[in-house]
Design a protein around this motif. Structure first.
Motif, PDB file in Angstrom:
ATOM      1  N   TYR A   5       0.827  -1.197   0.000  1.00 58.19           N
ATOM      2  CA  TYR A   5       0.000   0.000   0.000  1.00 58.19           C
ATOM      3  C   TYR A   5       0.862   1.248   0.000  1.00 58.19           C
ATOM      4  CZ  TYR A   5       0.633  -0.411   5.128  1.00 58.19           C
ATOM      5  OH  TYR A   5       1.141  -0.550   6.388  1.00 58.19           O
ATOM      6  N   LEU A   7      -0.255   5.058   0.875  1.00 59.98           N
ATOM      7  CA  LEU A   7      -1.372   5.887   1.316  1.00 59.98           C
ATOM      8  C   LEU A   7      -0.868   7.215   1.864  1.00 59.98           C
ATOM      9  CD1 LEU A   7      -3.202   3.039   3.262  1.00 59.98           C
ATOM     10  CD2 LEU A   7      -3.820   3.925   1.014  1.00 59.98           C
ATOM     11  N   ILE A  48      -3.975   0.628  -2.421  1.00 56.13           N
ATOM     12  CA  ILE A  48      -3.744  -0.557  -1.597  1.00 56.13           C
ATOM     13  C   ILE A  48      -3.897  -1.744  -2.541  1.00 56.13           C
ATOM     14  CG2 ILE A  48      -6.141  -0.671  -0.753  1.00 56.13           C
ATOM     15  CD1 ILE A  48      -4.767  -1.686   1.947  1.00 56.13           C
ATOM     16  N   VAL A  53      -7.563   4.232  -4.078  1.00 52.09           N
ATOM     17  CA  VAL A  53      -8.474   4.684  -3.026  1.00 52.09           C
ATOM     18  C   VAL A  53      -8.470   6.211  -2.901  1.00 52.09           C
ATOM     19  CG1 VAL A  53      -8.372   2.497  -1.780  1.00 52.09           C
ATOM     20  CG2 VAL A  53      -6.749   4.320  -1.199  1.00 52.09           C
ATOM     21  N   VAL A  79     -15.356   2.200   6.178  1.00 54.22           N
ATOM     22  CA  VAL A  79     -14.686   2.602   4.943  1.00 54.22           C
ATOM     23  C   VAL A  79     -15.744   3.068   3.945  1.00 54.22           C
ATOM     24  CG1 VAL A  79     -13.142   1.856   3.089  1.00 54.22           C
ATOM     25  CG2 VAL A  79     -12.919   0.846   5.373  1.00 54.22           C
ATOM     26  N   LEU A  91      -8.458  -2.294   3.248  1.00 51.80           N
ATOM     27  CA  LEU A  91      -8.249  -1.126   4.111  1.00 51.80           C
ATOM     28  C   LEU A  91      -8.535  -1.456   5.576  1.00 51.80           C
ATOM     29  CD1 LEU A  91      -9.637   1.698   1.823  1.00 51.80           C
ATOM     30  CD2 LEU A  91      -7.276   1.470   2.644  1.00 51.80           C
TER      31      LEU A  91
END
Length: 147
Positions: A5, A7, A48, A53, A79, A91
């Motif tokens: 991931y 983020l 991810i 996302v 989420v 997530l």
């Protein structure tokens, strides 16, 4: 399990303590328990595994007594429902600290994840304040105006 991931984005935290959250310093909560939330909104380029996302949000709500780390914590992770089911599950794994990588440290603060899944998640900023809300099946689960 180690997930891949990348983020980034905005992080907002709110809790019931009388001062800045003492839990991060391994002090006890000021009210003999802590009810708090973390909210993340993901910036462009956030992924991810193979899922983009970007522009979506996640809220984790937790409660615990005594010290946050290693204590008896329970959490719920919500989420953005506009993501596909696999992205939601990935997530949840990452933000419960159970997917390895930099977020693995969260496992010691999320404790038992007793509820998780997709919901209408909104993290909005206006006039130097944030409004964080989570609604599922028409029921408002979280609503926090936070300055």
């Amino acid at each position: 399990m180690n997930l891949s991931y990348r983020l980034s984005g905005t992080f907002v935290e709110a809790c019931n303590c009388a001062v800045i959250c003492p839990c991060w310093l391994e002090d006890d909560p000021t009210e003999d328990f802590c009810a708090g939330l973390f909210a993340w909104t993901f910036a462009p380029g956030s992924t991810i595994e193979a899922h983009d996302v970007s522009g979506h949000a996640l809220v984790s709500v937790s409660v615990h007594g005594d010290s946050r780390r290693g204590g008896a914590s329970e959490s719920a992770i919500f989420v953005d429902r506009h993501l596909d089911r696999e992205a939601v599950e990935l997530l949840v794994q990452a933000f419960s600290g159970r997917a390895g990588g930099p977020l693995a440290d969260l496992a010691s603060v999320t404790g038992d994840v007793v509820l998780h899944g997709p919901a209408d998640v909104a993290v909005r900023r206006s006039d130097e304040a944030y409004v964080i809300s989570v609604t599922s099946d028409g029921t408002q689960l979280v609503h926090v105006p936070y300055k």
